[in-house]
Enzyme design. Structure first.
Site, short mmCIF file in Angstrom:
data_model
loop_
_atom_site.label_atom_id
_atom_site.label_comp_id
_atom_site.label_asym_id
_atom_site.label_seq_id
_atom_site.Cartn_x
_atom_site.Cartn_y
_atom_site.Cartn_z
N ILE A 158 0.83 -1.21 0.00
CA ILE A 158 0.00 0.00 0.00
C ILE A 158 0.87 1.26 0.00
CG2 ILE A 158 -1.86 1.25 1.18
CD1 ILE A 158 -2.55 -1.56 -0.21
N GLY A 240 -7.21 6.52 -12.21
CA GLY A 240 -5.88 6.23 -11.67
C GLY A 240 -4.93 5.76 -12.76
N HIS A 337 23.13 7.44 -22.96
CA HIS A 337 24.11 8.04 -22.05
C HIS A 337 25.32 7.12 -21.83
CE1 HIS A 337 21.02 10.98 -20.93
NE2 HIS A 337 21.92 11.62 -20.23
N GLU A 362 -1.67 -0.73 -10.41
CA GLU A 362 -3.00 -0.24 -10.84
C GLU A 362 -3.57 -1.16 -11.93
OE1 GLU A 362 -4.02 3.73 -10.64
OE2 GLU A 362 -2.79 4.02 -8.87
N ASN A 365 0.01 -4.79 -16.84
CA ASN A 365 -0.29 -4.61 -18.26
C ASN A 365 -0.86 -5.87 -18.90
OD1 ASN A 365 0.35 -2.01 -17.90
ND2 ASN A 365 2.14 -1.96 -19.25
C1 LIG Z 1 5.49 -0.24 -5.51
C2 LIG Z 1 4.09 -0.75 -5.53
C3 LIG Z 1 3.04 0.06 -5.07
C4 LIG Z 1 1.73 -0.44 -5.07
N1 LIG Z 1 0.73 0.34 -4.54
C5 LIG Z 1 -0.51 -0.20 -4.35
C6 LIG Z 1 -1.52 0.52 -3.64
O1 LIG Z 1 -1.30 1.68 -3.24
N2 LIG Z 1 -2.72 -0.08 -3.43
C7 LIG Z 1 -2.99 -1.34 -3.86
O2 LIG Z 1 -4.09 -1.82 -3.64
N3 LIG Z 1 -2.05 -2.06 -4.55
C8 LIG Z 1 -0.82 -1.52 -4.79
N4 LIG Z 1 0.16 -2.25 -5.44
C9 LIG Z 1 -0.14 -3.62 -5.85
C10 LIG Z 1 -0.24 -3.79 -7.36
O3 LIG Z 1 -1.40 -3.21 -7.84
C11 LIG Z 1 -0.14 -5.29 -7.64
O4 LIG Z 1 1.22 -5.67 -7.39
C12 LIG Z 1 -0.58 -5.69 -9.03
O5 LIG Z 1 -1.96 -5.51 -9.17
C13 LIG Z 1 -0.20 -7.13 -9.38
O6 LIG Z 1 -0.63 -8.01 -8.38
P1 LIG Z 1 0.42 -9.10 -7.79
O7 LIG Z 1 1.66 -8.35 -7.44
O8 LIG Z 1 -0.25 -9.85 -6.72
O9 LIG Z 1 0.77 -10.03 -9.00
P2 LIG Z 1 -0.04 -11.36 -9.45
O10 LIG Z 1 -1.48 -11.08 -9.50
O11 LIG Z 1 0.44 -12.48 -8.60
O12 LIG Z 1 0.51 -11.56 -10.93
C14 LIG Z 1 1.80 -12.10 -11.22
C15 LIG Z 1 2.00 -12.02 -12.72
O13 LIG Z 1 0.99 -12.81 -13.40
C16 LIG Z 1 0.26 -12.00 -14.31
N5 LIG Z 1 -1.13 -12.44 -14.32
C17 LIG Z 1 -1.94 -12.64 -13.27
N6 LIG Z 1 -3.15 -13.05 -13.66
C18 LIG Z 1 -3.11 -13.10 -15.01
C19 LIG Z 1 -4.05 -13.46 -16.02
N7 LIG Z 1 -5.31 -13.81 -15.71
N8 LIG Z 1 -3.67 -13.42 -17.30
C20 LIG Z 1 -2.41 -13.04 -17.62
N9 LIG Z 1 -1.48 -12.69 -16.73
C21 LIG Z 1 -1.83 -12.71 -15.44
C22 LIG Z 1 0.43 -10.59 -13.79
O14 LIG Z 1 0.25 -9.64 -14.80
C23 LIG Z 1 1.85 -10.61 -13.28
O15 LIG Z 1 2.75 -10.43 -14.35
C24 LIG Z 1 1.46 -1.75 -5.53
C25 LIG Z 1 2.52 -2.54 -6.01
C26 LIG Z 1 3.81 -2.06 -6.02
C27 LIG Z 1 4.92 -2.95 -6.52
#
Ligand SMILES: Cc1cc2nc3c(=O)[nH]c(=O)nc-3n(C[C@H](O)[C@H](O)[C@H](O)COP(=O)(O)OP(=O)(O)OC[C@H]3O[C@@H](n4cnc5c(N)ncnc54)[C@H](O)[C@@H]3O)c2cc1C
Length: 381
Positions: A158, A240, A337, A362, A365
């Site tokens: 978060i 967002g 660079h 958010e 991709n």
């Molecule tokens: C620095 C940082 C700040 C953040 N800030 C916030 C915040 O303020 N509030 C908040 O709520 N969240 C926040 N997040 C969380 C962020 O939104 C999630 O990390 C993100 O949505 C991905 O979820 P996950 O990390 O659990 O990856 P996972 O859901 O475990 O996914 C892992 C990989 O699998 C891929 N994947 C998953 N499902 C599928 C599918 N069905 N088809 C194809 N590919 C798929 C994903 O794209 C990813 O490449 C933050 C994350 C970071 C790193």
């Protein structure tokens, strides 16, 4: 929609204001804040004093009442100074808008003005340790107990956590998947927090777990009705995603500027770098990618302003396209660079590190493609 391609006087004034702020108040400190992991709350409050704490929040609670298109201009300009600071402001703006849009009169009055002035900062809490992309799988429970709800569970990653004063938290009030989620506004003193995560970039804002343990909050803190939480969370993310993409655009534009300047000074093989046609073409490709990104972003923002049926899909498309293209532009600027791009003092590697996470958060991709594909299939005639 002529304003898609030509900014009017108001747009130019807003952009100038944000660019000046970024140049004077953010850019000179960005490397230091990154190195020290300093979250510049005082500077955020200065931005809020100029109307950037509630950009598209309504004016009756202290917001600026601007459009989504205006917001993309502001976030691009701010991110030229530092993508990380701009990105936190984007998340805060998203929360302020959610409370403005979905809150009742009492909630808007109670929290709106302090959010717009940034006397109080906000964080958005959807992700959990075992539920990121699949947001409908979140487990945090919200149990009704008379005039209260009791929240139990953990939110992961978060932004702003531990410093923010208000937390917009999505929690489960029934077992019905996405329809079982409800949104709540929770004050900081009800929560505990994990350690500040060590990250690749985004160091100028903290990232922590938010822990709800027997967290008792009044029913008056529920945003919208039970079961509307998923819809509220996704509505926030439409805007967002535009803002995060605008942050990528600003970062990449700053990186391109740095590359153009550097190539006019650096010599190799007895010639300035900018006289090599291969490198000139690289610069041209970078500029084309930035302009395509900007145009796409304005188009998606205009769709969200006009509330067109394809707005969510366009926001997802723009987020995917712009954050990928701009990461690549920033990375190319680093390459141009040479070894110096890899050194912290040149400010390029920080931009690359900061922009990388915009392809993940958010909605990753991959998830943006999922939204676009779903839209295509659902609108098949
Ligand atoms: C620095 C940082 C700040 C953040 N800030 C916030 C915040 O303020 N509030 C908040 O709520 N969240 C926040 N997040 C969380 C962020 O939104 C999630 O990390 C993100 O949505 C991905 O979820 P996950 O990390 O659990 O990856 P996972 O859901 O475990 O996914 C892992 C990989 O699998 C891929 N994947 C998953 N499902 C599928 C599918 N069905 N088809 C194809 N590919 C798929 C994903 O794209 C990813 O490449 C933050 C994350 C970071 C790193």
């Amino acid at each position: 929609m002529p304003h898609l391609f030509a900014l009017n006087d108001d747009h130019r004034a807003i952009t100038d204001m944000a660019q000046t702020f970024a140049r004077e108040k953010i850019a000179p400190h960005a490397l230091d804040w990154d190195e020290r992991k300093h979250f510049p709350v005082d500077v955020l409050r200065e931005a809020a004093a100029l109307g950037m704490g509630g950009i598209y929040t309504r004016e009756d609670i202290g917001g600026s009442g601007l459009s989504r298109l205006d917001a993309t201009l502001i976030f691009e300009a701010l991110a030229r100074g530092c993508p990380t600071v701009a990105a936190y402001l984007s998340i805060h703006n998203m929360c302020a808008w959610m409370i403005d849009r979905f809150g009742d009169a009492a909630q808007r009055e109670k929290w709106g003005p302090a959010l717009c002035s940034m006397d109080r900062l906000a964080s958005y809490c959807l992700t959990e340790p075992a539920a990121g992309s699949d947001a409908a799988a979140i487990k945090m429970k919200a149990r009704r107990d008379g005039d209260f709800y009791v929240l139990d569970g953990v939110k992961q990653f978060i932004s702003g956590a531990g410093v923010s004063d208000l937390y917009v938290i999505m929690a489960r009030t029934s077992d019905e998947g996405a329809r079982g989620l409800t949104a709540f506004v929770v004050e900081k003193d009800r929560l505990s927090f994990g350690a500040n995560e060590k990250k690749m970039g985004w160091n100028a804002q903290p990232t922590r777990q938010v822990i709800c343990e027997d967290c008792r909050i009044p029913v008056a803190n529920r945003l919208g009705e039970e079961g509307q939480g998923f819809r509220i969370a996704m509505a926030g993310l439409d805007g967002g995603r535009l803002n995060i993409a605008a942050c990528s655009l600003g970062g990449a534009a700053a990186a391109l500027d740095k590359a153009v300047a550097y190539m006019g000074e650096r010599q190799a093989f007895g010639k300035k770098l900018d006289t090599f046609q291969a490198l000139q073409f690289r610069l041209a490709d970078m500029a084309i990618d930035l302009e395509a990104s900007r145009t796409f972003l304005w188009r998606a923002a205009s769709a969200l302003d006009a509330k067109t049926p394809d707005a969510t899909a366009l926001c997802a498309m723009a987020k995917k396209f712009v954050t990928d293209a701009c990461f690549s532009v920033a990375n190319d600027a680093l390459q141009l660079h040479g070894g110096y791009g890899y050194l912290a003092d040149y400010g390029i590697e920080k931009i690359v590190r900061d922009l990388r996470v915009h392809q993940i958060l958010e909605g990753s991709n991959e998830i943006m493609r999922l939204i676009v594909a779903r839209h295509l299939i659902e609108s098949r005639s």
